[in-house]
Write an enzyme that holds these catalytic residues in place. Structure first.
Site, mmCIF file in Angstrom:
data_model
loop_
_atom_site.group_PDB
_atom_site.id
_atom_site.type_symbol
_atom_site.label_atom_id
_atom_site.label_comp_id
_atom_site.label_asym_id
_atom_site.label_seq_id
_atom_site.Cartn_x
_atom_site.Cartn_y
_atom_site.Cartn_z
ATOM 1 N N GLU A 115 8.951 -17.740 -47.518
ATOM 2 C CA GLU A 115 8.562 -17.632 -48.911
ATOM 3 C C GLU A 115 9.667 -16.965 -49.724
ATOM 4 O O GLU A 115 10.340 -16.053 -49.247
ATOM 5 C CB GLU A 115 7.242 -16.863 -49.038
ATOM 6 C CG GLU A 115 6.074 -17.649 -48.461
ATOM 7 C CD GLU A 115 4.728 -16.965 -48.633
ATOM 8 O OE1 GLU A 115 3.722 -17.704 -48.726
ATOM 9 O OE2 GLU A 115 4.675 -15.727 -48.677
ATOM 10 N N CYS A 128 13.641 -12.822 -55.061
ATOM 11 C CA CYS A 128 13.447 -12.148 -53.780
ATOM 12 C C CYS A 128 13.524 -13.194 -52.680
ATOM 13 O O CYS A 128 12.704 -14.118 -52.636
ATOM 14 C CB CYS A 128 12.086 -11.449 -53.774
ATOM 15 S SG CYS A 128 11.685 -10.633 -52.217
ATOM 16 N N CYS A 135 9.108 -11.582 -38.858
ATOM 17 C CA CYS A 135 9.819 -10.309 -38.830
ATOM 18 C C CYS A 135 9.603 -9.653 -37.475
ATOM 19 O O CYS A 135 8.560 -9.831 -36.844
ATOM 20 C CB CYS A 135 9.306 -9.389 -39.935
ATOM 21 S SG CYS A 135 10.301 -7.888 -40.161
ATOM 22 N N CYS A 139 6.103 -3.315 -39.332
ATOM 23 C CA CYS A 139 5.701 -2.192 -40.180
ATOM 24 C C CYS A 139 4.212 -2.336 -40.484
ATOM 25 O O CYS A 139 3.760 -3.406 -40.914
ATOM 26 C CB CYS A 139 6.519 -2.178 -41.469
ATOM 27 S SG CYS A 139 8.289 -1.915 -41.181
ATOM 28 N N CYS A 142 2.753 -3.742 -43.884
ATOM 29 C CA CYS A 142 3.379 -4.951 -44.426
ATOM 30 C C CYS A 142 2.750 -6.201 -43.829
ATOM 31 O O CYS A 142 2.694 -6.355 -42.606
ATOM 32 C CB CYS A 142 4.879 -4.916 -44.130
ATOM 33 S SG CYS A 142 5.781 -6.356 -44.750
ATOM 34 N N GLY A 195 11.576 -10.733 -43.232
ATOM 35 C CA GLY A 195 12.624 -10.423 -42.268
ATOM 36 C C GLY A 195 13.400 -9.162 -42.579
ATOM 37 O O GLY A 195 13.338 -8.617 -43.681
ATOM 38 N N PHE A 250 11.722 3.530 -46.908
ATOM 39 C CA PHE A 250 11.625 4.886 -46.365
ATOM 40 C C PHE A 250 10.174 5.249 -46.034
ATOM 41 O O PHE A 250 9.822 5.474 -44.886
ATOM 42 C CB PHE A 250 12.232 5.871 -47.369
ATOM 43 C CG PHE A 250 12.716 7.145 -46.744
ATOM 44 C CD1 PHE A 250 13.751 7.135 -45.829
ATOM 45 C CD2 PHE A 250 12.133 8.361 -47.063
ATOM 46 C CE1 PHE A 250 14.201 8.305 -45.236
ATOM 47 C CE2 PHE A 250 12.577 9.541 -46.482
ATOM 48 C CZ PHE A 250 13.615 9.513 -45.564
ATOM 49 N N HIS A 251 9.345 5.386 -47.042
ATOM 50 C CA HIS A 251 7.885 5.392 -46.921
ATOM 51 C C HIS A 251 7.241 6.618 -46.267
ATOM 52 O O HIS A 251 6.007 6.686 -46.220
ATOM 53 C CB HIS A 251 7.390 4.138 -46.193
ATOM 54 C CG HIS A 251 7.915 2.864 -46.748
ATOM 55 N ND1 HIS A 251 7.835 2.554 -48.091
ATOM 56 C CD2 HIS A 251 8.553 1.814 -46.147
ATOM 57 C CE1 HIS A 251 8.377 1.373 -48.290
ATOM 58 N NE2 HIS A 251 8.826 0.908 -47.139
ATOM 59 N N ASN A 326 0.254 -2.910 -52.033
ATOM 60 C CA ASN A 326 -0.315 -4.212 -52.347
ATOM 61 C C ASN A 326 -1.198 -4.654 -51.186
ATOM 62 O O ASN A 326 -0.702 -4.959 -50.100
ATOM 63 C CB ASN A 326 0.803 -5.231 -52.602
ATOM 64 C CG ASN A 326 1.657 -4.838 -53.786
ATOM 65 O OD1 ASN A 326 1.141 -4.628 -54.883
ATOM 66 N ND2 ASN A 326 2.959 -4.729 -53.595
ATOM 67 N N CYS A 369 5.169 -7.200 -53.246
ATOM 68 C CA CYS A 369 5.902 -6.557 -52.161
ATOM 69 C C CYS A 369 4.994 -6.306 -50.970
ATOM 70 O O CYS A 369 3.918 -5.727 -51.101
ATOM 71 C CB CYS A 369 6.477 -5.234 -52.669
ATOM 72 S SG CYS A 369 7.417 -4.323 -51.454
#
Length: 392
Positions: A115, A128, A135, A139, A142, A195, A250-251, A326, A369
């Site tokens: 995408e 983007c 991936c 995470c 995600c 990815g 980072f998160h 999101n 995101c």
């Protein structure tokens, strides 16, 4: 992530042979294009000129047919058509959000899909793009991370996403137009799609060098941002060989929390990552690192986290993008309350850091995101869930 996992998962960048035996020229660097032309009969003395001509037709004009290249002789155009082709990924579907965001489902060789998202804003437009099918990083917040890695994209498939979006936006110069006569709709590229770009370094580097070339797509390296989860050994290489801006997923402000959110942290922890980042601005001449920080309710959004973040990044030229989470079906987290996000941002601002709160874009089409996942993978999961419920 296991300690034995490879640092990179690069594909060798070679011309892709299509079923009819022709070679796709999209994605070849200037040197690779020259070598390919010479290997198929272009005299050495003409090769540099031919590369310049083809480069402008493919990457400045958006030509897909050698017959359009009117400054080449008919005989040479016929010779090119016999050996080569100009192919980009196929746009299977396009969804347009209420806010104008466009999400493209793009099919690449082998029938795989990725995408690509275009985000229009006042005075700019950001594309983007994806670098892998699926991936490898898993995470936990995600949606893309729930899709297993299938393969890396080639350089042609990466830069081809830019070309496909320019097709849809009608951004290629029209006959008689020069560079800069119309406002650019794609003014920025972010490698923040599906990815981990630094696990496909060679192809990402070649694609971005093509995008930055002044005689083609011609985007400044300051208009390209590569986002990594923290593949430390490749960060310095990124500075030296690409030189684009860098964003880091980072998160979290402790290894305990980041190990859970971004599992690559178990291989390269926060201290190791920050050491690499402190070197990056000097090497790439970038102004600052962007720290991406997704706001997860009661996980990483406390005042103590904000103050700890300030201490961790001290000495690094930085801005912090605060990203309201999101949500996606089955997500194990919730978005932080708006008041909590604003309080977090205020602590960062008072410490001297720009800390914009990113406005969610394209949520209604799952284009925001952390929401990207190919439609076929979503469909497979739905079918599997239906079958499980039916006892099949």
């Amino acid at each position: 992530m296991s300690a034995s996992a490879p640092i990179t998962q690069d594909l060798v960048t070679i011309p892709r042979k299509l079923p009819e035996g022709r070679i796709n020229l999209v994605g070849l660097t200037r040197e690779a294009l020259r070598e390919t032309l010479v290997a198929h009969g272009t005299p050495e003395k003409q090769a540099k000129m031919r590369v310049a001509q083809l480069w402008q037709w493919i990457y400045h004009r958006g030509a897909r047919d050698f017959a359009e290249m009117t400054n080449l002789s008919k005989a040479y155009r016929a010779e090119l058509a016999r050996h080569f082709t100009i192919e980009i990924p196929e746009v299977v579907s396009k969804q347009v959000s209420a806010d104008g965001t466009r999400k493209y489902l793009v099919r690449i060789a082998g029938g795989h899909e990725v995408e690509t998202v275009y985000i229009p804003e006042e005075g700019r437009g950001t594309l983007c793009i994806s670098s892998q099918v699926g991936c490898t990083l898993t995470c936990s917040f995600c949606h893309t991370g729930t899709q297993k890695l299938v393969r890396n994209l080639t350089a042609g498939e990466i830069v081809g996403q830019v070309m496909a979006a320019r097709d849809d936006l009608d951004e290629w110069p029209r006959p008689g137009e020069g560079m800069g006569e119309r406002p650019r709709l794609i003014s920025n590229i972010v490698l923040m799609g599906m990815g981990e770009p630094l696990y496909n370094f060679e192809n990402v580097r070649d694609a971005m060098q093509i995008a930055m070339d002044g005689e083609g797509i011609s985007l400044s390296r300051r208009r390209i941002t590569l986002s990594t989860s923290g593949v430390v050994p490749e960060i310095i290489r990124c500075a030296e060989e690409i030189g684009c801006l860098l964003a880091v997923s980072f998160h979290a402000t402790t290894d305990e929390v980041r190990d859970r959110l971004v599992p690559i942290n178990r291989k390269w922890n926060i201290a190791t990552l920050l050491d690499a980042l402190r070197a990056y601005p000097r090497l790439s001449n970038s102004e600052r690192i962007t720290f991406e920080y997704v706001m997860l309710k009661d996980v990483n959004d406390s005042d103590a986290d904000a103050r700890r973040l300030v201490r961790l990044i001290a000495g690094i030229p930085a801005k912090i993008n605060l990203i309201p989470f999101n949500e996606w079906p089955g997500a194990p987290y919730e978005r932080s309350d708006w008041e909590r996000i604003e309080a977090f941002a205020d602590i960062l601002y008072k410490a001297g850091y720009a800390a914009p709160i990113r406005t969610p874009r394209g949520e209604d089409i799952m284009a925001a995101c952390g929401q990207l996942k190919s439609a076929t993978e979503r469909a497979k999961k739905r079918r599997a869930e239906i079958e499980a419920e039916a006892g099949l």
